[in-house]
Design a protein around this motif. Structure first.
Motif, PDB file in Angstrom:
ATOM      1  N   LEU A  17      18.255 -24.162  -7.441  1.00  0.00           N
ATOM      2  CA  LEU A  17      19.390 -23.590  -6.708  1.00  0.00           C
ATOM      3  C   LEU A  17      20.601 -24.520  -6.825  1.00  0.00           C
ATOM      4  N   PRO A  18      21.523 -24.246  -7.751  1.00  0.00           N
ATOM      5  CA  PRO A  18      22.721 -25.077  -7.825  1.00  0.00           C
ATOM      6  C   PRO A  18      23.686 -24.698  -6.708  1.00  0.00           C
ATOM      7  N   THR A  19      24.294 -25.710  -6.088  1.00  0.00           N
ATOM      8  CA  THR A  19      25.223 -25.395  -4.998  1.00  0.00           C
ATOM      9  C   THR A  19      26.523 -26.159  -5.143  1.00  0.00           C
ATOM     10  N   TYR A  20      27.587 -25.472  -4.886  1.00  0.00           N
ATOM     11  CA  TYR A  20      28.881 -26.111  -4.692  1.00  0.00           C
ATOM     12  C   TYR A  20      29.586 -25.356  -3.576  1.00  0.00           C
ATOM     13  N   ASN A  21      29.733 -26.000  -2.438  1.00  0.00           N
ATOM     14  CA  ASN A  21      30.317 -25.359  -1.250  1.00  0.00           C
ATOM     15  C   ASN A  21      29.614 -24.063  -0.873  1.00  0.00           C
ATOM     16  N   GLU A  22      28.338 -24.181  -0.602  1.00  0.00           N
ATOM     17  CA  GLU A  22      27.555 -23.008  -0.175  1.00  0.00           C
ATOM     18  C   GLU A  22      26.977 -23.225   1.217  1.00  0.00           C
ATOM     19  N   ARG A  23      27.677 -23.975   2.059  1.00  0.00           N
ATOM     20  CA  ARG A  23      27.176 -24.294   3.394  1.00  0.00           C
ATOM     21  C   ARG A  23      26.794 -23.046   4.194  1.00  0.00           C
ATOM     22  N   ASP A  46      23.052 -30.238  -5.856  1.00  0.00           N
ATOM     23  CA  ASP A  46      24.386 -30.188  -5.259  1.00  0.00           C
ATOM     24  C   ASP A  46      25.328 -31.186  -5.924  1.00  0.00           C
ATOM     25  N   ASP A  47      26.507 -30.716  -6.250  1.00  0.00           N
ATOM     26  CA  ASP A  47      27.516 -31.558  -6.914  1.00  0.00           C
ATOM     27  C   ASP A  47      28.493 -32.153  -5.895  1.00  0.00           C
ATOM     28  N   ALA A  48      27.967 -32.860  -4.926  1.00  0.00           N
ATOM     29  CA  ALA A  48      28.801 -33.519  -3.910  1.00  0.00           C
ATOM     30  C   ALA A  48      29.804 -32.539  -3.282  1.00  0.00           C
ATOM     31  N   GLY A  74      29.633 -35.470  -8.745  1.00  0.00           N
ATOM     32  CA  GLY A  74      30.813 -34.623  -8.616  1.00  0.00           C
ATOM     33  C   GLY A  74      30.618 -33.316  -9.342  1.00  0.00           C
ATOM     34  N   LYS A  75      31.575 -32.418  -9.218  1.00  0.00           N
ATOM     35  CA  LYS A  75      31.452 -31.089  -9.818  1.00  0.00           C
ATOM     36  C   LYS A  75      31.625 -31.169 -11.332  1.00  0.00           C
ATOM     37  N   GLU A  76      30.550 -30.921 -12.040  1.00  0.00           N
ATOM     38  CA  GLU A  76      30.593 -31.009 -13.501  1.00  0.00           C
ATOM     39  C   GLU A  76      30.263 -29.675 -14.164  1.00  0.00           C
ATOM     40  N   ASP A 103      21.099 -18.065  -7.996  1.00  0.00           N
ATOM     41  CA  ASP A 103      22.302 -18.438  -7.257  1.00  0.00           C
ATOM     42  C   ASP A 103      21.948 -18.711  -5.799  1.00  0.00           C
ATOM     43  N   ALA A 104      22.741 -19.570  -5.162  1.00  0.00           N
ATOM     44  CA  ALA A 104      22.483 -19.910  -3.762  1.00  0.00           C
ATOM     45  C   ALA A 104      23.331 -19.084  -2.803  1.00  0.00           C
ATOM     46  N   ASP A 105      24.020 -18.054  -3.306  1.00  0.00           N
ATOM     47  CA  ASP A 105      24.971 -17.315  -2.465  1.00  0.00           C
ATOM     48  C   ASP A 105      24.449 -15.946  -2.034  1.00  0.00           C
ATOM     49  N   LEU A 106      23.120 -15.757  -2.120  1.00  0.00           N
ATOM     50  CA  LEU A 106      22.449 -14.536  -1.671  1.00  0.00           C
ATOM     51  C   LEU A 106      22.725 -13.321  -2.560  1.00  0.00           C
ATOM     52  N   GLY A 192      30.346 -24.311 -18.196  1.00  0.00           N
ATOM     53  CA  GLY A 192      30.317 -23.382 -17.058  1.00  0.00           C
ATOM     54  C   GLY A 192      29.335 -22.260 -17.278  1.00  0.00           C
ATOM     55  N   TYR A 193      29.807 -21.116 -16.899  1.00  0.00           N
ATOM     56  CA  TYR A 193      29.175 -19.849 -16.985  1.00  0.00           C
ATOM     57  C   TYR A 193      28.511 -19.452 -18.297  1.00  0.00           C
ATOM     58  N   GLY A 194      29.179 -19.895 -19.409  1.00  0.00           N
ATOM     59  CA  GLY A 194      28.686 -19.575 -20.748  1.00  0.00           C
ATOM     60  C   GLY A 194      27.266 -20.067 -20.949  1.00  0.00           C
ATOM     61  N   ASP A 219      27.086  -8.655  -4.165  1.00  0.00           N
ATOM     62  CA  ASP A 219      28.243  -9.545  -4.105  1.00  0.00           C
ATOM     63  C   ASP A 219      28.144 -10.488  -2.916  1.00  0.00           C
ATOM     64  N   ARG A 220      28.602 -11.725  -3.115  1.00  0.00           N
ATOM     65  CA  ARG A 220      28.554 -12.689  -2.015  1.00  0.00           C
ATOM     66  C   ARG A 220      29.428 -12.209  -0.857  1.00  0.00           C
ATOM     67  N   THR A 221      28.982 -12.467   0.375  1.00  0.00           N
ATOM     68  CA  THR A 221      29.781 -12.083   1.535  1.00  0.00           C
ATOM     69  C   THR A 221      30.376 -13.312   2.208  1.00  0.00           C
ATOM     70  N   GLU A 224      33.091 -19.035  -1.499  1.00  0.00           N
ATOM     71  CA  GLU A 224      34.007 -18.618  -2.559  1.00  0.00           C
ATOM     72  C   GLU A 224      33.376 -18.698  -3.935  1.00  0.00           C
ATOM     73  N   SER A 225      33.812 -17.821  -4.813  1.00  0.00           N
ATOM     74  CA  SER A 225      33.370 -17.821  -6.201  1.00  0.00           C
ATOM     75  C   SER A 225      33.912 -19.059  -6.912  1.00  0.00           C
ATOM     76  N   LYS A 226      33.113 -19.611  -7.855  1.00  0.00           N
ATOM     77  CA  LYS A 226      33.564 -20.774  -8.626  1.00  0.00           C
ATOM     78  C   LYS A 226      34.001 -20.382 -10.023  1.00  0.00           C
ATOM     79  N   MET A 227      34.049 -19.077 -10.246  1.00  0.00           N
ATOM     80  CA  MET A 227      34.509 -18.559 -11.515  1.00  0.00           C
ATOM     81  C   MET A 227      35.974 -18.945 -11.697  1.00  0.00           C
TER      82      MET A 227
HETATM   83  N1  LIG Z   1      25.894 -27.811  -8.585  1.00  0.00           N
HETATM   84  C1  LIG Z   1      26.806 -26.912  -8.972  1.00  0.00           C
HETATM   85  N2  LIG Z   1      26.668 -25.622  -8.606  1.00  0.00           N
HETATM   86  C2  LIG Z   1      27.603 -24.730  -9.003  1.00  0.00           C
HETATM   87  C3  LIG Z   1      28.723 -25.098  -9.796  1.00  0.00           C
HETATM   88  N3  LIG Z   1      29.452 -23.976 -10.042  1.00  0.00           N
HETATM   89  C4  LIG Z   1      28.814 -22.963  -9.417  1.00  0.00           C
HETATM   90  N4  LIG Z   1      27.702 -23.400  -8.787  1.00  0.00           N
HETATM   91  C5  LIG Z   1      26.707 -22.613  -8.032  1.00  0.00           C
HETATM   92  O1  LIG Z   1      26.170 -21.667  -8.916  1.00  0.00           O
HETATM   93  C6  LIG Z   1      25.920 -20.424  -8.275  1.00  0.00           C
HETATM   94  C7  LIG Z   1      26.731 -19.315  -8.949  1.00  0.00           C
HETATM   95  O2  LIG Z   1      28.121 -19.570  -8.800  1.00  0.00           O
HETATM   96  P1  LIG Z   1      29.133 -18.486  -8.229  1.00  0.00           P
HETATM   97  O3  LIG Z   1      30.431 -19.094  -7.899  1.00  0.00           O
HETATM   98  O4  LIG Z   1      28.458 -17.725  -7.144  1.00  0.00           O
HETATM   99  O5  LIG Z   1      29.361 -17.613  -9.492  1.00  0.00           O
HETATM  100  P2  LIG Z   1      29.185 -16.076  -9.597  1.00  0.00           P
HETATM  101  O6  LIG Z   1      27.943 -15.655  -8.894  1.00  0.00           O
HETATM  102  O7  LIG Z   1      29.290 -15.746 -11.019  1.00  0.00           O
HETATM  103  O8  LIG Z   1      30.495 -15.539  -8.864  1.00  0.00           O
HETATM  104  P3  LIG Z   1      30.573 -14.650  -7.529  1.00  0.00           P
HETATM  105  O9  LIG Z   1      30.009 -13.327  -7.873  1.00  0.00           O
HETATM  106  O10 LIG Z   1      31.997 -14.569  -7.208  1.00  0.00           O
HETATM  107  O11 LIG Z   1      29.750 -15.327  -6.487  1.00  0.00           O
HETATM  108  C8  LIG Z   1      26.271 -20.641  -6.813  1.00  0.00           C
HETATM  109  O12 LIG Z   1      25.111 -21.006  -6.109  1.00  0.00           O
HETATM  110  C9  LIG Z   1      27.267 -21.795  -6.881  1.00  0.00           C
HETATM  111  O13 LIG Z   1      27.328 -22.546  -5.691  1.00  0.00           O
HETATM  112  C10 LIG Z   1      28.847 -26.480 -10.169  1.00  0.00           C
HETATM  113  O14 LIG Z   1      29.768 -26.908 -10.848  1.00  0.00           O
HETATM  114  N5  LIG Z   1      27.867 -27.325  -9.735  1.00  0.00           N
END
Ligand SMILES: Nc1nc2c(ncn2[C@@H]2O[C@H](COP(=O)(O)OP(=O)(O)OP(=O)(O)O)[C@@H](O)[C@H]2O)c(=O)[nH]1
Ligand SMILES: [Mg+2]
Length: 252
Positions: A17-23, A46-48, A74-76, A103-106, A192-194, A219-221, A224-227
């Motif tokens: 479960l990767p997390t960035y600001n998923e409190r 978690d990336d700090a 940090g966020k990488e 994903d950790a955002d449900l 990233g995403y790729g 969709d997350r409720t 915030e998205s990290k896209m």
């Molecule tokens: N550790 C870490 N986690 C990340 C990073 N970027 C995204 N995540 C986590 O990866 C998961 C997917 O990221 P999201 O931002 O939800 O991306 P997404 O699901 O494509 O976009 P949304 O539909 O808007 O939520 C989530 O649990 C994020 O917290 C990162 O740089 N580092």
């Protein structure tokens, strides 16, 4: 064949479960996983996170021995976080037979963990993909604009990489240990995403058996998205590089 060789090893499953600001999401995500699959383990990466997700993760882990936390400086990007979790599992945790990306955002329903694992164990897949774009799959709560971007990106990937996979960008997956060992044996380019596309394309070229299982992406409720635009552009360019460079190889 001896009788013993027919005995299959009991699965030991780790969910990354990767997390960035998923409190706001993390606690619910972890408990929902254990409601569905009490025998699984979870590694939070978690990336700090500035919002304190890392400290929350430590508290969850202190109360539940099935949970571990990997803190990164940090966020990488998603790729580095997942790769760190995968390497941890391969190097230090020899008992895990299967590793999930989630994903950790449900957005990913833990109720589908079992179907994905079963595709690997019962149907012999090396990698099971939670797919929005096979019969029975879909998305919920996305505005049309978001649906268009996802569908457009998906079609773009299919036109360049082919139709071996319907949902190239899917992020809910189950990997057999062997498939991860093969994949991590090569360089992974994405930041990233790729990453999601790259892992699937490399697996396909390695001759691994991919199987798509329908899921409904919600969709997350909260949070915030990290896209970002940068990550999106990276993915658009990456598919061309993958197609031009990653050659077919025979599975060993
Ligand atoms: N550790 C870490 N986690 C990340 C990073 N970027 C995204 N995540 C986590 O990866 C998961 C997917 O990221 P999201 O931002 O939800 O991306 P997404 O699901 O494509 O976009 P949304 O539909 O808007 O939520 C989530 O649990 C994020 O917290 C990162 O740089 N580092
Ligand atoms: Mg999300």
């Amino acid at each position: 064949l001896t009788a013993a060789s027919n005995v299959t090893q009991a699965p030991h499953v780790l969910v990354l479960l990767p997390t960035y600001n998923e409190r706001e999401n993390l606690e619910r995500a972890v408990s929902a996983i254990f409601v569905a699959q009490p025998s699984f383990s979870v590694l939070i990466i978690d990336d700090a996170s500035p919002d304190g997700t890392g400290e929350l993760a430590d508290r969850i882990a202190a109360e539940d021995s099935r949970v571990r936390v990997l803190h990164r400086a940090g966020k990488e990007g998603l790729a580095k976080a997942y790769l760190a979790g995968m390497r941890w599992a391969l190097a230090a945790q020899p008992h895990f037979t299967h590793v999930f990306e989630m994903d950790a955002d449900l957005s990913h329903d833990p109720g589908r963990l079992g179907a994905l694992l079963s595709a690997c164990i019962d149907d012999g897949a090396d990698i099971a993909i939670g797919s929005r774009y096979v019969r029975g799959g879909g998305t919920e709560g996305w505005p049309w604009r978001r649906r268009m971007i996802s569908r457009g990106g998906g079609l773009y990937a299919q036109l360049i990489l082919g139709f071996a996979v319907r949902d190239w960008t899917a992020g809910f997956m189950c990997f057999s240990r062997r498939s991860l060992e093969m994949l991590l044996d090569q360089p992974i380019w994405a930041v990233g995403y790729g990453f999601q596309i790259e892992m699937k394309y490399r697996a396909y070229r390695l001759g691994l058996k991919l199987r798509e299982v329908p899921i409904t992406f919600i969709d997350r409720t909260a949070g915030e998205s990290k896209m970002s635009k940068r990550i999106f552009v990276e993915a658009l360019r990456l598919v061309w590089r993958l197609r031009a460079t990653v050659r077919k190889s025979l599975p060993s």
